[in-house]
Write a protein that holds these residues in place. Structure first.
Motif, short mmCIF file in Angstrom:
data_model
loop_
_atom_site.label_atom_id
_atom_site.label_comp_id
_atom_site.label_asym_id
_atom_site.label_seq_id
_atom_site.Cartn_x
_atom_site.Cartn_y
_atom_site.Cartn_z
N PRO A 352 -4.36 4.39 13.21
CA PRO A 352 -3.74 4.37 11.88
C PRO A 352 -2.39 3.67 11.87
O PRO A 352 -2.07 2.93 10.93
N LEU A 353 -1.58 3.89 12.90
CA LEU A 353 -0.27 3.24 12.96
C LEU A 353 -0.42 1.74 13.09
O LEU A 353 0.30 0.97 12.45
N ALA A 354 -1.37 1.30 13.90
CA ALA A 354 -1.61 -0.14 14.04
C ALA A 354 -2.06 -0.75 12.72
O ALA A 354 -1.61 -1.84 12.34
N ALA A 355 -2.96 -0.06 12.02
CA ALA A 355 -3.43 -0.55 10.71
C ALA A 355 -2.27 -0.62 9.71
O ALA A 355 -2.16 -1.57 8.93
N TYR A 356 -1.42 0.38 9.75
CA TYR A 356 -0.27 0.43 8.83
C TYR A 356 0.68 -0.74 9.09
O TYR A 356 1.09 -1.45 8.14
N LEU A 357 1.04 -0.97 10.34
CA LEU A 357 1.97 -2.05 10.67
C LEU A 357 1.37 -3.42 10.36
O LEU A 357 2.07 -4.32 9.87
N TYR A 358 0.07 -3.58 10.64
CA TYR A 358 -0.56 -4.86 10.32
C TYR A 358 -0.55 -5.12 8.82
O TYR A 358 -0.23 -6.23 8.37
N ALA A 359 -0.86 -4.08 8.03
CA ALA A 359 -0.86 -4.25 6.58
C ALA A 359 0.54 -4.56 6.04
O ALA A 359 0.70 -5.36 5.12
N LEU A 360 1.55 -3.94 6.63
CA LEU A 360 2.92 -4.25 6.23
C LEU A 360 3.27 -5.69 6.52
O LEU A 360 3.89 -6.39 5.70
N ARG A 361 2.88 -6.16 7.70
CA ARG A 361 3.22 -7.54 8.08
C ARG A 361 2.52 -8.55 7.19
O ARG A 361 3.15 -9.47 6.65
N VAL A 362 1.22 -8.41 7.04
CA VAL A 362 0.45 -9.44 6.33
C VAL A 362 0.75 -9.44 4.84
O VAL A 362 0.66 -10.47 4.17
N SER A 363 1.16 -8.28 4.29
CA SER A 363 1.47 -8.20 2.85
C SER A 363 2.86 -8.73 2.51
O SER A 363 3.17 -8.97 1.35
N GLY A 364 3.70 -8.88 3.52
CA GLY A 364 5.07 -9.31 3.28
C GLY A 364 6.02 -8.16 3.01
O GLY A 364 7.24 -8.37 2.92
N LEU A 365 5.52 -6.94 2.88
CA LEU A 365 6.39 -5.80 2.58
C LEU A 365 7.32 -5.47 3.74
O LEU A 365 8.38 -4.86 3.54
N ILE A 366 6.96 -5.89 4.95
CA ILE A 366 7.83 -5.61 6.09
C ILE A 366 9.14 -6.39 5.96
O ILE A 366 10.16 -6.03 6.54
N ARG A 367 9.12 -7.48 5.18
CA ARG A 367 10.33 -8.25 4.89
C ARG A 367 10.86 -7.98 3.49
O ARG A 367 11.79 -8.63 3.03
N ASN A 368 10.21 -7.03 2.79
CA ASN A 368 10.55 -6.73 1.40
C ASN A 368 10.33 -7.95 0.50
O ASN A 368 11.02 -8.14 -0.51
N GLU A 369 9.35 -8.78 0.88
CA GLU A 369 9.01 -9.98 0.11
C GLU A 369 7.50 -10.02 -0.08
O GLU A 369 6.78 -10.70 0.66
N ASP A 371 3.75 -10.81 -0.75
CA ASP A 371 3.00 -12.05 -0.89
C ASP A 371 1.66 -11.74 -1.56
O ASP A 371 0.89 -10.92 -1.03
N PRO A 372 1.34 -12.34 -2.72
CA PRO A 372 0.10 -11.97 -3.45
C PRO A 372 -1.16 -12.08 -2.61
O PRO A 372 -2.00 -11.18 -2.64
N GLU A 373 -1.32 -13.17 -1.87
CA GLU A 373 -2.53 -13.33 -1.05
C GLU A 373 -2.52 -12.33 0.11
O GLU A 373 -3.56 -11.74 0.44
N GLY A 374 -1.36 -12.15 0.70
CA GLY A 374 -1.26 -11.20 1.80
C GLY A 374 -1.53 -9.78 1.36
O GLY A 374 -2.07 -8.97 2.13
N ILE A 375 -1.15 -9.44 0.13
CA ILE A 375 -1.40 -8.09 -0.40
C ILE A 375 -2.90 -7.81 -0.45
O ILE A 375 -3.37 -6.72 -0.07
N LEU A 376 -3.70 -8.81 -0.89
CA LEU A 376 -5.15 -8.63 -0.96
C LEU A 376 -5.75 -8.47 0.44
O LEU A 376 -6.64 -7.64 0.65
N VAL A 377 -5.24 -9.25 1.40
CA VAL A 377 -5.73 -9.14 2.78
C VAL A 377 -5.40 -7.75 3.34
O VAL A 377 -6.24 -7.10 3.96
#
Length: 465
Positions: A352-369, A371-377
C-alpha cells in the motif's frame, strides 16, 4: 539612574508603579490593576488614589469584562520614556520578569486576565513575536519567572505551562543557532520542558479543553523534535555522531509521529502538528539518521498530512510556511528513496505504501502541481491495486484524485466552487432536475456535500464513504 540596581532602583511606590506600567505599555499592553499593585507592594495598595492622582502618565481603563487596567497614555511615549531611563537592557528584562513572576491565574483553565496579559505580552516579545530577536537570549529567564508564578498558584495553569515550555524550547533553539557551548544546559532545559508539558497534560481530561490539550501536544512534539536536533549534532564540534544512534532517533521520531497524530485529532488548526512533523522529518533525512524503510514511511506520512491541509484556511504567514515545507518535502521525495527501483523494492514489504507513493509521483501531487494526465494514471493505479483499498492514506488520495479528475478541484477544497459542465452529473441529487446542458453548477464544498456524495458511484473496489 543607575541601571545596574535593576528594579531596586525604584524604591517608592510612585516610581515602581510608573516603571511597571511603562514596561508593559512600551509593548502595547495594558497591565491588570491587581497585577500592577501586587508588584508595587502594600504601600501602593493603600495609596492608590493618591498615586493615580499624582502620576499624569498613567491612565486607568476598564476592559469589556469590567476588569481594571493601567496603561501609559500611548505606546510611543512609553517607549521614549523607558529608553531614556535605561543605560542597558538589563532593567527592562528585570521589570518584565518581575511582572511575569507576580501573575496569579484564577481557577479556570483560561487563567483570567493576568494569564491573558502574559500571553499577549509574549506575542509581542516572545517566540514568533516582532521583537523575538531582541529578547531571545532572555527567554529562559522569562520561563523561570512564569514557572515561579505557576508554582505559587493554588492550581497550576496549563496556559502558563504552555508558555514556559515554549520559552524553554525557543531558548534552546537560540543557543543552537548561536552555537553556544552549553550542551549540558540545553539538554537539562529540554528535559525540564518535557516534564512541564507532561504535567500540564496530566491535569487536563482527554474530553475537555481540547484546544489547550492540542497546543500542549504540539509543544510536546516540538520538544521531542528539539531533542532529535541535539542528538543529530552530538558529535565533536556539533557534527553528526558516529556511529549514528539510530535506535534512539527512531524512538523519538515515532514519538513525534504519535503525538502529532493525536494532536491533529483534537486541534481546530491542523497546520502546526503537520509543520512539526515535517521539520523533524526533514532534519532526520538531511542527516541520514533513519533506516530506509522508516524513512520512506515517514516521508509518505508527511505527504499525506500536507495534502489534508486546506490552504485556503491558512493565514498568509502559515501559507508561506506551508509552501516552504511542501517544497522541502518534494525535494526529499525526488531522491532515490522513492525512485522506481526503490518503489519496486518497497512493494515487497509494504505494497500500500508503494502504491501511495507511486500515485503521488505520477499525479504531480508530490510536487503540489497536479497533472491532468498523471491524475488519471494514478487513479487507475490505485483502483487496480487491491492492497490500497484498506489503507487510509490510499483511500484519502483516491478520493482526492477522483474529485480532481472529475472537477479539477481537490475534494473539500474551497467554498462555492463552480463545477465544469461535464461534471454536472456528479452533483445531481436523486429526485431533482438535471442542470441545463452547458451550464456549471455552484456547489458549497462543505455544506451538504455528504448528501450529494451518496449519489456518486464509488470507484471500483472502494466501499462508499
Amino acid at each position: 539612574m543607575d541601571d545596574s540596581s535593576g528594579s531596586e532602583a525604584f524604591r517608592g511606590p510612585y516610581e515602581r508603579l510608573v516603571n511597571v506600567v511603562l514596561a508593559a505599555s512600551r509593548h502595547g499592553q495594558s497591565i491588570p490593576l491587581e497585577l500592577a499593585l501586587r508588584v508595587v507592594g502594600r504601600d501602593g495598595v493603600r495609596n492608590l488614589p493618591q498615586l493615580l492622582g499624582k502620576v499624569d502618565l498613567i491612565r486607568r481603563l476598564e476592559d469589556r469584562h469590567g476588569n481594571y487596567l493601567l496603561s501609559a497614555r500611548n505606546e510611543l511615549e512609553a517607549q521614549i520614556l523607558v529608553t531614556a531611563e535605561q543605560t542597558s537592557g538589563e532593567s527592562g528584562i528585570k521589570a518584565i520578569a518581575e511582572v511575569l513572576s507576580a501573575i496569579r491565574p484564577d481557577s479556570t483553565y483560561v487563567g483570567g486576565p493576568e494569564v491573558q496579559f502574559a500571553v499577549d505580552l509574549l506575542n509581542r516579545i516572545g517566540p514568533q513575536g516582532e521583537q523575538e530577536a531582541r529578547y531571545a537570549q532572555h527567554f529562559l529567564r522569562m520561563a523561570d519567572a512564569i514557572a515561579q508564578a505557576n508554582g505559587a498558584s493554588v492550581i497550576a495553569n496549563p496556559r502558563l505551562a504552555l508558555l514556559e515550555t515554549n520559552l524553554c524550547r525557543e531558548w534552546v533553539k537560540f543557543a543552537q543557532r548561536n552555537r553556544q557551548p552549553n550542551v549540558e544546559q540545553r539538554a537539562e532545559v529540554l528535559e525540564r520542558a518535557e516534564l512541564v508539558v507532561e504535567s500540564a497534560l496530566a491535569t487536563l481530561s482527554s474530553s475537555s479543553h481540547t484546544g489547550v490539550r492540542a497546543n500542549l501536544m504540539v509543544e510536546q512534539a516540538s520538544v521531542a523534535g528539539a531533542k532529535i536536533y541535539e542528538l543529530l549534532r552530538s558529535g565533536p564540534n556539533g557534527s553528526v555522531p558516529s556511529p549514528m544512534p539510530e535506535t534512539k532517533v527512531v524512538e523519538l521520531v515515532l514519538r513525534v509521529l504519535r503525538i502529532t497524530t493525536d494532536s491533529m485529532s483534537q486541534a481546530t488548526d491542523k497546520y502546526y502538528p503537520v509543520d512539526v512533523l515535517c521539520w523533524v522529518m526533514a532534519d532526520a533525512f538531511d542527516k541520514k539518521a533513519l533506516p530506509r524503510r522508516e524513512a520512506t514511511m515517514l516521508l509518505a506520512e508527511c505527504l499525506s498530512r500536507l495534502l489534508l491541509i486546506d490552504v485556503g484556511e491558512l493565514s498568509p504567514k502559515q501559507e508561506a510556511k506551508y509552501n516552504a515545507r511542501f517544497a522541502d518535502i518534494a525535494t526529499i521525495a525526488g531522491d532515490d528513496r522513492v525512485a522506481d527501483e526503490r518503489l519496486r523494492e518497497l512493494a515487497r514489504h509494504d505494497a500500500p505504501l508503494a502504491a501511495y507513493l507511486y500515485a503521488l509521483r505520477v499525479s504531480g501531487l508530490i510536487r503540489n502541481e497536479p497533472d491532468p494526465e498523471g491524475i488519471l494514471v494514478a487513479l487507475e493505479h490505485l483502483r487496480t491495486h487491491a492492497e490500497a483499498v484498506n489503507d487510509k492514506r490510499c483511500i484519502r488520495l483516491l478520493v482526492d484524485l477522483f474529485w480532481l479528475a472529475k472537477t479539477g478541484y481537490r475534494f473539500m477544497g474551497g467554498e462555492r466552487l463552480t463545477l465544469p459542465p461535464h461534471a454536472a452529473g456528479l452533483v445531481r441529487v436523486p429526485g431533482t432536475r438535471r442542470p441545463a446542458a452547458g451550464r456549471g453548477r455552484t456547489v458549497p464544498a462543505a455544506r451538504g456535500v455528504h448528501a450529494r456524495a451518496r449519489a456518486l458511484p464509488p470507484p471500483p473496489g472502494v466501499v462508499r464513504l
